[in-house]
Enzyme design. Sequence first.
Site, PDB file in Angstrom:
ATOM      1  N   SER A   1      38.079  13.968 -29.200  1.00 22.07           N
ATOM      2  CA  SER A   1      38.092  15.247 -28.491  1.00 22.07           C
ATOM      3  C   SER A   1      37.886  15.021 -27.006  1.00 22.07           C
ATOM      4  O   SER A   1      37.207  14.068 -26.598  1.00 22.07           O
ATOM      5  CB  SER A   1      36.945  16.104 -29.045  1.00 22.07           C
ATOM      6  OG  SER A   1      36.742  17.228 -28.226  1.00 22.07           O
TER       7      SER A   1
ATOM      8  N   TYR B   1      27.559  17.491 -31.490  1.00 20.70           N
ATOM      9  CA  TYR B   1      28.918  17.329 -32.040  1.00 20.70           C
ATOM     10  C   TYR B   1      29.714  16.353 -31.168  1.00 20.70           C
ATOM     11  O   TYR B   1      30.322  15.397 -31.670  1.00 20.70           O
ATOM     12  CB  TYR B   1      29.631  18.693 -32.113  1.00 20.70           C
ATOM     13  CG  TYR B   1      31.129  18.553 -32.170  1.00 20.70           C
ATOM     14  CD1 TYR B   1      31.755  18.075 -33.333  1.00 20.70           C
ATOM     15  CD2 TYR B   1      31.939  18.851 -31.073  1.00 20.70           C
ATOM     16  CE1 TYR B   1      33.129  17.912 -33.377  1.00 20.70           C
ATOM     17  CE2 TYR B   1      33.312  18.697 -31.109  1.00 20.70           C
ATOM     18  CZ  TYR B   1      33.901  18.226 -32.262  1.00 20.70           C
ATOM     19  OH  TYR B   1      35.273  18.049 -32.308  1.00 20.70           O
TER      20      TYR B   1
ATOM     21  N   LYS C   1      31.514  12.264 -31.727  1.00 23.34           N
ATOM     22  CA  LYS C   1      32.863  11.766 -31.394  1.00 23.34           C
ATOM     23  C   LYS C   1      32.752  10.540 -30.487  1.00 23.34           C
ATOM     24  O   LYS C   1      33.462   9.553 -30.666  1.00 23.34           O
ATOM     25  CB  LYS C   1      33.679  12.857 -30.685  1.00 23.34           C
ATOM     26  CG  LYS C   1      34.009  14.044 -31.555  1.00 23.34           C
ATOM     27  CD  LYS C   1      35.032  13.691 -32.613  1.00 23.34           C
ATOM     28  CE  LYS C   1      35.166  14.768 -33.654  1.00 23.34           C
ATOM     29  NZ  LYS C   1      35.905  14.387 -34.841  1.00 23.34           N
TER      30      LYS C   1
HETATM   31  P1  NAD Z   1      38.358  21.997 -39.567  1.00 23.80           P
HETATM   32  O1  NAD Z   1      36.920  22.255 -39.773  1.00 23.80           O
HETATM   33  O2  NAD Z   1      39.330  23.105 -39.782  1.00 23.80           O
HETATM   34  O3  NAD Z   1      38.833  20.740 -40.462  1.00 23.80           O
HETATM   35  C1  NAD Z   1      37.984  19.688 -40.818  1.00 23.80           C
HETATM   36  C2  NAD Z   1      38.023  19.591 -42.333  1.00 23.80           C
HETATM   37  O4  NAD Z   1      37.190  18.505 -42.757  1.00 23.80           O
HETATM   38  C3  NAD Z   1      37.463  20.851 -43.007  1.00 23.80           C
HETATM   39  O5  NAD Z   1      38.429  21.369 -43.886  1.00 23.80           O
HETATM   40  C4  NAD Z   1      36.219  20.379 -43.744  1.00 23.80           C
HETATM   41  O6  NAD Z   1      36.024  21.070 -44.955  1.00 23.80           O
HETATM   42  C5  NAD Z   1      36.509  18.894 -43.929  1.00 23.80           C
HETATM   43  N1  NAD Z   1      35.309  18.044 -44.041  1.00 23.80           N
HETATM   44  C6  NAD Z   1      34.217  18.023 -43.237  1.00 23.80           C
HETATM   45  N2  NAD Z   1      33.356  17.104 -43.646  1.00 23.80           N
HETATM   46  C7  NAD Z   1      33.896  16.493 -44.739  1.00 23.80           C
HETATM   47  C8  NAD Z   1      33.479  15.458 -45.611  1.00 23.80           C
HETATM   48  N3  NAD Z   1      32.297  14.872 -45.480  1.00 23.80           N
HETATM   49  N4  NAD Z   1      34.301  15.090 -46.630  1.00 23.80           N
HETATM   50  C9  NAD Z   1      35.493  15.696 -46.799  1.00 23.80           C
HETATM   51  N5  NAD Z   1      35.939  16.687 -45.997  1.00 23.80           N
HETATM   52  C10 NAD Z   1      35.152  17.076 -44.987  1.00 23.80           C
HETATM   53  O7  NAD Z   1      38.521  21.415 -38.099  1.00 23.80           O
HETATM   54  P2  NAD Z   1      39.853  21.138 -37.277  1.00 23.80           P
HETATM   55  O8  NAD Z   1      39.874  22.100 -36.152  1.00 23.80           O
HETATM   56  O9  NAD Z   1      41.021  21.033 -38.162  1.00 23.80           O
HETATM   57  O10 NAD Z   1      39.478  19.726 -36.670  1.00 23.80           O
HETATM   58  C11 NAD Z   1      39.954  18.513 -37.242  1.00 23.80           C
HETATM   59  C12 NAD Z   1      39.355  17.350 -36.469  1.00 23.80           C
HETATM   60  O11 NAD Z   1      39.713  17.459 -35.096  1.00 23.80           O
HETATM   61  C13 NAD Z   1      37.831  17.300 -36.503  1.00 23.80           C
HETATM   62  O12 NAD Z   1      37.442  15.950 -36.561  1.00 23.80           O
HETATM   63  C14 NAD Z   1      37.426  17.915 -35.175  1.00 23.80           C
HETATM   64  O13 NAD Z   1      36.171  17.444 -34.751  1.00 23.80           O
HETATM   65  C15 NAD Z   1      38.546  17.409 -34.283  1.00 23.80           C
HETATM   66  N6  NAD Z   1      38.765  18.269 -33.107  1.00 23.80           N
HETATM   67  C16 NAD Z   1      38.971  19.603 -33.283  1.00 23.80           C
HETATM   68  C17 NAD Z   1      39.151  20.418 -32.179  1.00 23.80           C
HETATM   69  C18 NAD Z   1      39.341  21.907 -32.352  1.00 23.80           C
HETATM   70  O14 NAD Z   1      39.128  22.642 -31.408  1.00 23.80           O
HETATM   71  N7  NAD Z   1      39.776  22.408 -33.485  1.00 23.80           N
HETATM   72  C19 NAD Z   1      39.137  19.867 -30.885  1.00 23.80           C
HETATM   73  C20 NAD Z   1      38.942  18.497 -30.747  1.00 23.80           C
HETATM   74  C21 NAD Z   1      38.758  17.692 -31.875  1.00 23.80           C
HETATM   75  C1  UD1 Z   2      34.608  24.180 -27.471  1.00 24.45           C
HETATM   76  C2  UD1 Z   2      33.464  23.212 -27.680  1.00 24.45           C
HETATM   77  C3  UD1 Z   2      33.986  21.799 -27.577  1.00 24.45           C
HETATM   78  C4  UD1 Z   2      35.158  21.574 -28.528  1.00 24.45           C
HETATM   79  C5  UD1 Z   2      36.221  22.604 -28.179  1.00 24.45           C
HETATM   80  C6  UD1 Z   2      37.444  22.502 -29.019  1.00 24.45           C
HETATM   81  C7  UD1 Z   2      31.499  24.446 -26.835  1.00 24.45           C
HETATM   82  C8  UD1 Z   2      30.449  24.492 -25.779  1.00 24.45           C
HETATM   83  N1  UD1 Z   2      32.435  23.478 -26.694  1.00 24.45           N
HETATM   84  O1  UD1 Z   2      35.127  23.966 -26.201  1.00 24.45           O
HETATM   85  O2  UD1 Z   2      32.951  20.877 -27.862  1.00 24.45           O
HETATM   86  O3  UD1 Z   2      35.677  20.271 -28.388  1.00 24.45           O
HETATM   87  O4  UD1 Z   2      35.650  23.921 -28.360  1.00 24.45           O
HETATM   88  O5  UD1 Z   2      37.255  23.144 -30.237  1.00 24.45           O
HETATM   89  O6  UD1 Z   2      31.495  25.221 -27.767  1.00 24.45           O
HETATM   90  N2  UD1 Z   2      35.130  31.858 -24.032  1.00 24.45           N
HETATM   91  C9  UD1 Z   2      34.788  33.153 -23.704  1.00 24.45           C
HETATM   92  N3  UD1 Z   2      34.439  34.000 -24.715  1.00 24.45           N
HETATM   93  C10 UD1 Z   2      34.408  33.621 -26.028  1.00 24.45           C
HETATM   94  C11 UD1 Z   2      34.759  32.288 -26.349  1.00 24.45           C
HETATM   95  C12 UD1 Z   2      35.096  31.429 -25.329  1.00 24.45           C
HETATM   96  O7  UD1 Z   2      34.811  33.516 -22.539  1.00 24.45           O
HETATM   97  O8  UD1 Z   2      34.071  34.457 -26.893  1.00 24.45           O
HETATM   98  C13 UD1 Z   2      35.552  30.929 -22.962  1.00 24.45           C
HETATM   99  C14 UD1 Z   2      34.665  29.705 -22.799  1.00 24.45           C
HETATM  100  O9  UD1 Z   2      33.618  29.969 -21.910  1.00 24.45           O
HETATM  101  C15 UD1 Z   2      35.680  28.682 -22.267  1.00 24.45           C
HETATM  102  C16 UD1 Z   2      36.988  29.084 -22.942  1.00 24.45           C
HETATM  103  O10 UD1 Z   2      36.822  30.438 -23.333  1.00 24.45           O
HETATM  104  O11 UD1 Z   2      35.844  28.821 -20.885  1.00 24.45           O
HETATM  105  C17 UD1 Z   2      37.328  28.246 -24.174  1.00 24.45           C
HETATM  106  O12 UD1 Z   2      36.223  28.294 -25.053  1.00 24.45           O
HETATM  107  P1  UD1 Z   2      36.275  27.653 -26.524  1.00 24.45           P
HETATM  108  O13 UD1 Z   2      37.495  28.111 -27.240  1.00 24.45           O
HETATM  109  O14 UD1 Z   2      34.973  27.929 -27.176  1.00 24.45           O
HETATM  110  O15 UD1 Z   2      36.452  26.092 -26.264  1.00 24.45           O
HETATM  111  P2  UD1 Z   2      35.604  25.122 -25.299  1.00 24.45           P
HETATM  112  O16 UD1 Z   2      34.418  25.783 -24.766  1.00 24.45           O
HETATM  113  O17 UD1 Z   2      36.561  24.541 -24.327  1.00 24.45           O
END
Ligand code: NAD
Ligand code: UD1
Length: 360
Positions: free
Chosen positions: A133, A158, A162
């Site tokens: 991330s 969190y 990573k």
């Molecule tokens: P998500 O929560 O929708 O998907 C993760 C899945 O992993 C879930 O379905 C959960 O049930 C499963 N899981 C968690 N722990 C487990 C375990 N011990 N064994 C088996 N399954 C398990 O999240 P996502 O948004 O699809 O994210 C996927 C990956 O990308 C994650 O590693 C997350 O940290 C990373 N990531 C997500 C974002 C985001 O904003 N969505 C941003 C940066 C990185």
């Molecule tokens: C969040 C996580 C980050 C993660 C990323 C991707 C936090 C502090 N950080 O980042 O670790 O990798 O999601 O999933 O939670 N905002 C509002 N109102 C809301 C929600 C968000 O104004 O109700 C604003 C936030 O201040 C930010 C932007 O929208 O400026 C995006 O927010 P969000 O979607 O939560 O993602 P990040 O904060 O970038």
Amino acid sequence: MPKLKTILVTGGAGYIGSHCVVDLLEAGHDVIAIDNFANAVGDEDGSPALRRAEEITGKTIVFYKADLLDKPQINDIFDKHKIDCVIHFAALKAVGESMQQPLLYYQNNLLGMLNLLEIMRAHDCYQMVFSSSCTVYGEPEFVPITENHPTGSITNVYGRTKYFIEEMLKDLSAADKKWNIIALRYFNPVGAHPSGLIGEDPTKEFTNLMPFMAQVALGKKPVLTVFGNDYNTPDGTGVRDYIHVMDLASGHVAALNLLAGNHIGLKVYNLGTGKGVSVKELVDIFESVTGTKIPLKYVDRRLGDITALWADASLAKEELGWSTRYSIEEMCTDFWRWQTMNPDGYPKKNKTTVIVNGKS
Ligand code: NAD
Ligand code: UD1
């Protein structure tokens, strides 16, 4: 036929995993998906998201309800199937929860990864794509952020999981040259598959901007709280690099192609669009493409939030041959299509009322 044919997708029932599975199947890979449903809808009968991924592609997925913390269970899956590469999405990802329950996050994300790596090694499987991330960069020293921007000064648990995993992968690939790993640092994933059949439907509480905004547009929440309008940005609201989830998915297929033909040890790539968009801009675009009105309430900055960050994604373009295709308008349209077609998310079987002794 892809050289890395059979892909194990951990966390395959989740948001990014289920979208990535669609692209993998379309690119000719065989998919084995596992999930413990910690944050996805599903049960012993499987995952509705993955059933819909099968519907979209006309292909089948092998699915196991399995937990990465249950080593024998994961080992059995590797015994049963010849896995060529793992795409490791499974993790817990809620920043707030990670601050309240750090041990849960260290155990699930770090131990889950350790178990997986040990089982892979025992089965001679050394190829992996890992979901990292942009959170590993902490408060940016410069934007756009390149992959060699310093990492590690992170303010939440969190994010630290990573970062620690990336460090672990560095040590592992340095010690044993058999490993071939790509860590993808995602910026802010949004949107949904253009069919409207799959999208984001977490079972845990979410706080991210786009799903929250869509709930307001649907009338399920009264107002969107904007965290801060006094940032040093053009309109005072926070700036992020929002990326369509299908662009992220294609980044994984590109990563597999690089792993298939090269021995690279460990490589890290940013997956972002390279464009910063403010909260206010995203709200305006969402309103205009969906024809809805989002009531806003400006409040103080959210603790731990960063002012502005967006990716320099040129390395992924040069070395993975990957770039984004979806505009910010399409991200909003596709997310809205998913929300309006599925206002309550995926069908939840256990939603039926059970009457026991005349009481529900
Ligand atoms: P998500 O929560 O929708 O998907 C993760 C899945 O992993 C879930 O379905 C959960 O049930 C499963 N899981 C968690 N722990 C487990 C375990 N011990 N064994 C088996 N399954 C398990 O999240 P996502 O948004 O699809 O994210 C996927 C990956 O990308 C994650 O590693 C997350 O940290 C990373 N990531 C997500 C974002 C985001 O904003 N969505 C941003 C940066 C990185
Ligand atoms: C969040 C996580 C980050 C993660 C990323 C991707 C936090 C502090 N950080 O980042 O670790 O990798 O999601 O999933 O939670 N905002 C509002 N109102 C809301 C929600 C968000 O104004 O109700 C604003 C936030 O201040 C930010 C932007 O929208 O400026 C995006 O927010 P969000 O979607 O939560 O993602 P990040 O904060 O970038």
